[in-house]
Each structure stands twice: as C-alpha cells, then as structure tokens.
Enzyme design. Structure first.
Site, PDB file in Angstrom:
ATOM      1  N   ARG A 168      15.412 -23.475 -10.706  1.00 39.94           N
ATOM      2  CA  ARG A 168      15.986 -23.258 -12.040  1.00 39.94           C
ATOM      3  C   ARG A 168      16.057 -21.780 -12.370  1.00 39.94           C
ATOM      4  NH1 ARG A 168      15.673 -26.545 -16.003  1.00 39.94           N
ATOM      5  NH2 ARG A 168      14.939 -24.906 -17.374  1.00 39.94           N
ATOM      6  N   ASP A 173       0.855 -24.466 -17.372  1.00 38.39           N
ATOM      7  CA  ASP A 173       0.868 -24.577 -15.897  1.00 38.39           C
ATOM      8  C   ASP A 173      -0.522 -24.826 -15.325  1.00 38.39           C
ATOM      9  OD1 ASP A 173       3.518 -22.144 -15.280  1.00 38.39           O
ATOM     10  OD2 ASP A 173       3.525 -24.196 -16.024  1.00 38.39           O
ATOM     11  N   ARG A 232      14.092 -29.398 -20.568  1.00 32.67           N
ATOM     12  CA  ARG A 232      14.170 -27.945 -20.378  1.00 32.67           C
ATOM     13  C   ARG A 232      15.565 -27.363 -20.632  1.00 32.67           C
ATOM     14  NH1 ARG A 232      10.649 -26.463 -15.141  1.00 32.67           N
ATOM     15  NH2 ARG A 232      10.494 -24.464 -16.221  1.00 32.67           N
ATOM     16  N   PRO A 233      16.069 -27.500 -21.852  1.00 30.40           N
ATOM     17  CA  PRO A 233      17.375 -26.902 -22.195  1.00 30.40           C
ATOM     18  C   PRO A 233      17.318 -25.373 -22.157  1.00 30.40           C
ATOM     19  CG  PRO A 233      16.275 -27.706 -24.166  1.00 30.40           C
ATOM     20  CD  PRO A 233      15.434 -28.148 -23.003  1.00 30.40           C
ATOM     21  N   ILE A 234      18.486 -24.726 -22.196  1.00 27.06           N
ATOM     22  CA  ILE A 234      18.485 -23.246 -22.218  1.00 27.06           C
ATOM     23  C   ILE A 234      19.259 -22.733 -23.438  1.00 27.06           C
ATOM     24  CG2 ILE A 234      18.212 -23.019 -19.710  1.00 27.06           C
ATOM     25  CD1 ILE A 234      21.217 -22.257 -19.595  1.00 27.06           C
ATOM     26  N   ASP A 235      19.216 -23.511 -24.522  1.00 29.88           N
ATOM     27  CA  ASP A 235      19.947 -23.121 -25.738  1.00 29.88           C
ATOM     28  C   ASP A 235      19.506 -21.765 -26.285  1.00 29.88           C
ATOM     29  OD1 ASP A 235      17.615 -24.928 -26.176  1.00 29.88           O
ATOM     30  OD2 ASP A 235      17.883 -24.245 -28.223  1.00 29.88           O
ATOM     31  N   GLN A 236      18.244 -21.437 -26.163  1.00 32.54           N
ATOM     32  CA  GLN A 236      17.768 -20.150 -26.694  1.00 32.54           C
ATOM     33  C   GLN A 236      18.281 -18.974 -25.859  1.00 32.54           C
ATOM     34  OE1 GLN A 236      15.903 -20.005 -29.730  1.00 32.54           O
ATOM     35  NE2 GLN A 236      16.769 -22.082 -29.640  1.00 32.54           N
ATOM     36  N   LYS A 241       4.371 -15.623  -8.911  1.00 33.82           N
ATOM     37  CA  LYS A 241       5.707 -16.198  -8.656  1.00 33.82           C
ATOM     38  C   LYS A 241       6.613 -16.005  -9.871  1.00 33.82           C
ATOM     39  CE  LYS A 241       6.326 -20.737  -9.328  1.00 33.82           C
ATOM     40  NZ  LYS A 241       7.407 -21.166 -10.231  1.00 33.82           N
ATOM     41  N   ASN A 242       6.092 -16.281 -11.067  1.00 33.24           N
ATOM     42  CA  ASN A 242       6.969 -16.299 -12.242  1.00 33.24           C
ATOM     43  C   ASN A 242       7.296 -14.911 -12.764  1.00 33.24           C
ATOM     44  OD1 ASN A 242       7.086 -19.009 -11.972  1.00 33.24           O
ATOM     45  ND2 ASN A 242       5.602 -19.468 -13.580  1.00 33.24           N
ATOM     46  N   ARG A 266       6.340 -24.409  -3.160  1.00 33.42           N
ATOM     47  CA  ARG A 266       7.225 -23.563  -3.970  1.00 33.42           C
ATOM     48  C   ARG A 266       6.439 -22.447  -4.643  1.00 33.42           C
ATOM     49  NH1 ARG A 266      10.823 -26.986  -7.966  1.00 33.42           N
ATOM     50  NH2 ARG A 266      11.114 -24.843  -8.626  1.00 33.42           N
ATOM     51  N   ILE A 276       3.812 -28.008 -24.767  1.00 31.67           N
ATOM     52  CA  ILE A 276       4.968 -27.231 -24.307  1.00 31.67           C
ATOM     53  C   ILE A 276       6.058 -28.130 -23.713  1.00 31.67           C
ATOM     54  CG2 ILE A 276       5.741 -25.341 -22.817  1.00 31.67           C
ATOM     55  CD1 ILE A 276       3.737 -24.361 -24.905  1.00 31.67           C
ATOM     56  N   CYS A 305      13.982 -31.326 -15.276  1.00 28.97           N
ATOM     57  CA  CYS A 305      13.182 -31.465 -14.057  1.00 28.97           C
ATOM     58  C   CYS A 305      12.050 -32.429 -14.360  1.00 28.97           C
ATOM     59  CB  CYS A 305      12.708 -30.104 -13.560  1.00 28.97           C
ATOM     60  SG  CYS A 305      11.308 -29.513 -14.453  1.00 28.97           S
TER      61      CYS A 305
HETATM   62  C1  EPZ Z   1       8.500 -20.770 -17.437  1.00 22.91           C
HETATM   63  O1  EPZ Z   1       9.448 -21.805 -17.531  1.00 22.91           O
HETATM   64  C2  EPZ Z   1       7.771 -21.011 -16.133  1.00 22.91           C
HETATM   65  N1  EPZ Z   1       8.717 -20.927 -15.031  1.00 22.91           N
HETATM   66  C3  EPZ Z   1       7.096 -22.377 -16.141  1.00 22.91           C
HETATM   67  O2  EPZ Z   1       6.326 -22.471 -14.954  1.00 22.91           O
HETATM   68  C4  EPZ Z   1       6.140 -22.440 -17.325  1.00 22.91           C
HETATM   69  O3  EPZ Z   1       5.605 -23.749 -17.403  1.00 22.91           O
HETATM   70  C5  EPZ Z   1       6.895 -22.123 -18.623  1.00 22.91           C
HETATM   71  O4  EPZ Z   1       7.551 -20.837 -18.503  1.00 22.91           O
HETATM   72  C6  EPZ Z   1       5.957 -22.062 -19.830  1.00 22.91           C
HETATM   73  O5  EPZ Z   1       4.986 -21.080 -19.614  1.00 22.91           O
HETATM   74  C7  EPZ Z   1       9.096 -19.693 -14.607  1.00 22.91           C
HETATM   75  O6  EPZ Z   1       8.663 -18.683 -15.140  1.00 22.91           O
HETATM   76  C8  EPZ Z   1      10.050 -19.663 -13.460  1.00 22.91           C
HETATM   77  P1  EPZ Z   1      10.031 -21.901 -21.472  1.00 22.91           P
HETATM   78  P2  EPZ Z   1      10.596 -21.718 -18.688  1.00 22.91           P
HETATM   79  O7  EPZ Z   1      11.412 -21.439 -21.645  1.00 22.91           O
HETATM   80  O8  EPZ Z   1      10.943 -20.305 -18.899  1.00 22.91           O
HETATM   81  C9  EPZ Z   1      11.749 -25.322 -24.315  1.00 22.91           C
HETATM   82  C10 EPZ Z   1       5.647 -23.304 -12.907  1.00 22.91           C
HETATM   83  O9  EPZ Z   1       4.885 -24.264 -12.699  1.00 22.91           O
HETATM   84  N2  EPZ Z   1      12.981 -24.522 -24.306  1.00 22.91           N
HETATM   85  O10 EPZ Z   1       8.895 -21.045 -21.934  1.00 22.91           O
HETATM   86  O11 EPZ Z   1      11.650 -22.692 -18.365  1.00 22.91           O
HETATM   87  C11 EPZ Z   1      11.428 -25.896 -22.944  1.00 22.91           C
HETATM   88  O12 EPZ Z   1      12.091 -27.139 -22.766  1.00 22.91           O
HETATM   89  C12 EPZ Z   1       6.710 -23.431 -13.971  1.00 22.91           C
HETATM   90  O13 EPZ Z   1       5.577 -22.203 -12.337  1.00 22.91           O
HETATM   91  C13 EPZ Z   1      14.055 -24.896 -25.128  1.00 22.91           C
HETATM   92  O14 EPZ Z   1      13.984 -25.891 -25.831  1.00 22.91           O
HETATM   93  O15 EPZ Z   1       9.756 -22.248 -19.942  1.00 22.91           O
HETATM   94  C14 EPZ Z   1       9.932 -26.062 -23.012  1.00 22.91           C
HETATM   95  O16 EPZ Z   1       9.628 -27.275 -23.689  1.00 22.91           O
HETATM   96  C15 EPZ Z   1       6.788 -24.850 -14.521  1.00 22.91           C
HETATM   97  N3  EPZ Z   1      15.177 -24.134 -25.134  1.00 22.91           N
HETATM   98  C16 EPZ Z   1       9.479 -24.893 -23.877  1.00 22.91           C
HETATM   99  O17 EPZ Z   1      10.647 -24.464 -24.604  1.00 22.91           O
HETATM  100  C17 EPZ Z   1      15.293 -22.990 -24.356  1.00 22.91           C
HETATM  101  O18 EPZ Z   1      16.348 -22.328 -24.419  1.00 22.91           O
HETATM  102  C18 EPZ Z   1       8.946 -23.695 -23.091  1.00 22.91           C
HETATM  103  O19 EPZ Z   1       9.915 -23.373 -22.117  1.00 22.91           O
HETATM  104  C19 EPZ Z   1      14.204 -22.630 -23.541  1.00 22.91           C
HETATM  105  C20 EPZ Z   1      13.055 -23.397 -23.534  1.00 22.91           C
END
Ligand code: EPZ
Length: 430
Positions: free
Chosen positions: A93, A305, A122-126, A22-23, A397, A327, A117
């Site tokens: 998302r 996950d 889960r911010p997207i600042d990066q 899925k991801n 999902r 995480i 969620c």
């Molecule tokens: C992906 O989410 C996956 N989703 C998640 O799977 C998975 O848990 C996660 O990666 C970690 O492996 C998809 O691929 C659609 P991250 P993502 O950016 O990309 C923080 C599932 O069950 N962060 O690696 O959102 C964030 O809050 C889902 O299939 C920032 O602070 O995860 C988290 O604590 C759940 N700023 C950590 O980093 C940012 O700009 C890792 O998030 C981005 C992330």
C-alpha cells in the site's frame, strides 16, 4: 508454502540487534526521487516491503543501485513515468507515497487506489484532501488516483483524523509548494520525524515534525543527501514481548528507548523488569506476570502495530486484561488462530477481553497479517510442544531475518517449506 515450525518452552536469552524502521524507510525511499541528484540511504531493513518499493522506484525510471543489503543509492533524474504500475500497490500500500513525491516534484502522479487490507478498509481520503488543499486536481479513474496541479500552493490543512500516511504524503507534496503549508492534527510517530529530517537533509524546510502542527516552507528544488534510517520501534517492541512471554532475559540493541516508552510501561505494569540504556532496552520476564489494560492510540500512545504482540503476552499473564483497538476496525482476526493454542479471549467490537491462562499448547496456525503473524510466532515460542505458522510471507514483509534473530536467542525455530522438512525438524529436536 513456506512456514515457521518451532518447539516452544525455551526462555529467550541474549542480545538482538534491531534493523532500520520499515515504516520510515518506505516514506524516505518515496521521497528520495524528489531530487535529480544522488541520494544514499543506509540502515535500510532487508525486508520484502522495502525490496518491492525499490523495484517500483526503478520501474518508473529512477536509477537504483543496491550498494549492499542495507544501503542503496537512488537517482531520480531520469524518471520517465509518473504512473505507478498496479502490481506495486497490490504488493504494498505504501506505493501511494509516490502520489506525494511525484506531485511535489512533477506536479503530476498516477497511482492505483490501494484496496483495504486484512486489518481494515484504510481509505486515503485525508491524503486526497491535503493534495486538493495544495491546489491539485484529484480524480479517481479506472481504479487509479490521478493528481495534477498547474502550481502547488501552500495551504492550512486540518486533518480530520491522525493519519501517518496522510501526514507523510502531504509533507512531501508541500515541500515543493510555494509558501508556508501548515498541517494540523498531524501524526507524531518517530517515522514521521525521520521522513521530515530526511527531507530537510535534501534542503526542504520542515519544522514541528513530531508535534501535531507541522510547518513546511516550500522550496524550488531539493538536492542529494546521505541518510541513515532510525531503528524500528515495532521490531524492537516485538522482541521485548518475546522476552516477556517466554519469561526470558533479552537485551534489545540499536533502539531509541524513548520510542519504546509505551511498550516498556505496559511490560513493567505486568511485572517484567525493564531496564533502559542509551541505545538498548533489557526486558526480564517473570514467572508470574500480571494483567493490565491497553488502548492503542497514535504516538506517543501504545502503538496499534504492537497490539497483537501485547495481547498474546497478556493471554499468558494472570488475571483479566482488556485491550482496545482504536485505530483499525478489524485488527483482532488472529484471536481465532490463537484460540487453537488454548487462549481465552473474547472480542466484542474494538475490545478484546483476555482471561490469562497458565499455558499454551502448540498448534497449526496461519498468519493473517504482518504483526499478528509475528505475535503468533512468539506465542508458539511460549507454547508447550510444536507450533507451525503458515503464510509467513506476511511476516517477511516487515521483519528482517526473523527466525535467525529468534534462533540466536535460543528459540527452537526453523523456516521450512515442505512437510518433509517439518518432519525432519521434529525428528531432530525430539
Ligand atoms: C501506517 O499506516 C503504518 N504503515 C501502519 O503499519 C500503522 O499501523 C499505521 O500507520 C498506524 O500507526 C506504514 O507506515 C507503511 P494511518 P497508515 O493513515 O499510514 C484511517 C505495519 O504493520 N485513515 O495512520 O495507512 C485508517 O483507516 C503497518 O507496519 C482514514 O480514514 O495508517 C486507520 O483507521 C500496518 N483516512 C487510521 O486512519 C485516511 O486518509 C490510521 O491510519 C487515512 C487513514
């Protein structure tokens, strides 16, 4: 509201075939619109997140032709809207991947800001840091992220933390930015590699995906391709834990064993027999499974996950285990639901201390999110008596034909949507 009802106690035995990841598919589908030529993608998982993203792709004007439940043809030449509708980001998302793909192709994109969620803020600042480094102007207005660039120019981007989403989003935008972009501290998950391979099959020039430094030489345009999604690491791991927790014997087919190494290692530490084949893994549960400790980490560490599925499996092992969630800040909500089955787990901040118990008793529980929902189902399959899991739309999902695949392994489980159907199930199975 649909729910799963099950009668626990049967060890799961047999073979299960894993669906596409899925991801990986979510990033690949968003990237597929970056060319004006036909793109054919197969081995798509038939799950609601994928189906929603395909609706969003059609909604912005791309042509989407479902060739079968696992294959789609997409053509992004007629995209007329660089603004993604609010309903899609609210449903998934991962709609934020349109920021990177539309910015890369049209130098402009507008996507509603994803909220938090159930597992964290889960911010997207990066993601936004990467877009700005590539020369885009980033604004947040009326709840939407608006990105726009006169030209996208390569940059050396150091991610403050390892982020799957930011790595994929920046990789897409940088694929069409002039010059060589470097992403440092990049995520290394299998689905990052799959998205990079997909983009390269469209003519992108990405090297180093799967390591923490990714180099991207921008190209002027991308061409059509045909691509097959990798197997889903987390679906596979979920069935591996299902075999362990029910003391069964399951061959999980259509996997890449290397992607499952962290999960295989932990199940082996618990005393399960884990046998690897070229494209399959066999897990044989043992009557007495031992405690162990787990810390979730970015790949190749133990995947976050898989944290709920591992915790429920450890909750029926002997001894005390510690699981640290490094995480996400709120990924133990399901522990309160599991307690209704008789588990003994104490959560202190990011650490769950698990005192193994001899058995679970069936109970009514609710799925708080996708992976925790799947974990509660496998816990119910190991429990004495009946368990019902509510809010199963979370589970649908990310798991294709979840109850059918479990049923084929001997699980006594059904999807019902009325109390009457649940009563009929109880009457029938006795
Ligand atoms: C992906 O989410 C996956 N989703 C998640 O799977 C998975 O848990 C996660 O990666 C970690 O492996 C998809 O691929 C659609 P991250 P993502 O950016 O990309 C923080 C599932 O069950 N962060 O690696 O959102 C964030 O809050 C889902 O299939 C920032 O602070 O995860 C988290 O604590 C759940 N700023 C950590 O980093 C940012 O700009 C890792 O998030 C981005 C992330």
């Amino acid at each position: 509201m649909e729910q799963y009802i099950m009668k626990g106690g049967n060890p799961l035995v047999g073979e299960v075939v894993i669906s596409g990841a899925k991801n990986a598919a979510l990033g690949i589908l968003a990237a597929s619109i970056m060319t004006d030529e036909d793109v054919i993608i197969d081995n798509l998982p038939d799950v609601s997140d994928i189906n929603v993203l395909l609706e969003a792709i059609a909604e912005i004007g791309a042509k989407v032709e479902r060739m079968d439940r696992h294959t789609v043809k997409i053509n992004g030449s007629n995209i007329h809207n660089i603004s993604v509708d609010d309903e899609y980001i609210r449903k998934i998302r991962a709609s934020y991947y349109f920021l990177g793909s539309l910015l890369g192709k049209y130098k402009s994109a507008q996507v509603p800001l994803p909220g938090g969620c159930n597992i964290g803020s889960r911010p997207i600042d990066q993601h936004l840091k990467g877009f700005m480094a590539l020369g885009a102007d980033v604004k947040i207005e009326k709840g939407a992220v608006i990105v726009h660039a006169i030209d996208l120019v390569a940059s050396h981007i150091y991610l403050d933390l390892v982020s799957v989403g930011a790595t994929i989003n920046i990789m897409m935008a940088a694929s069409m930015a002039e010059g060589q972009t470097i992403i440092e501290n990049a995520a290394k998950e299998p689905h990052i590699v799959d998205v990079a391979n997909f983009l390269n099959s469209m003519g992108a020039n990405i090297k180093g995906a799967g390591t923490d430094i990714i180099r991207i030489k921008g190209v002027k345009s991308l061409h059509g391709t045909q691509y097959s999604i990798i197997p889903d690491q987390i679906e596979a791991g979920t069935f591996m834990c299902a075999a362990a927790i029910t003391r069964g014997d399951v061959i999980v087919r259509n996997v890449i064993p290397k992607h499952l190494e962290a999960i295989s290692a932990k199940l082996s530490e618990m005393g399960c027999e884990v046998i690897e084949f070229d494209d399959a893994v066999r897990v044989v549960g043992k009557p007495l499974q031992r405690h162990t400790n787990v810390k979730t980490l970015p790949y190749p560490g133990f995947p976050t996950d898989m944290q709920p599925q591992m915790v429920v499996t450890l909750a029926l092992a002997s001894g005390t285990s510690m699981v640290t969630e490094s995480i996400f800040e709120n990924r133990f909500k399901y522990v309160d639901e599991l307690a209704r089955m008789g588990s003994k787990i104490q959560v202190e901040g990011s650490v769950a201390v698990i005192d193994g118990v001899n058995k679970f008793t069936g109970a009514k529980v609710k799925a708080p999110d996708l992976r925790a929902g799947a974990a509660l189902v496998i816990a119910g399959l190991a429990a004495d008596g009946y368990t019902t899991v509510d809010d199963i739309e979370y589970i649908q999902r990310g798991y294709e034909k979840f109850e059918e695949k479990l049923h084929a392994l001997g699980a006594v489980i059904e999807r019902v949507d009325t109390d009457k159907e649940a009563a009929k199930f109880r009457f029938r199975v006795g």
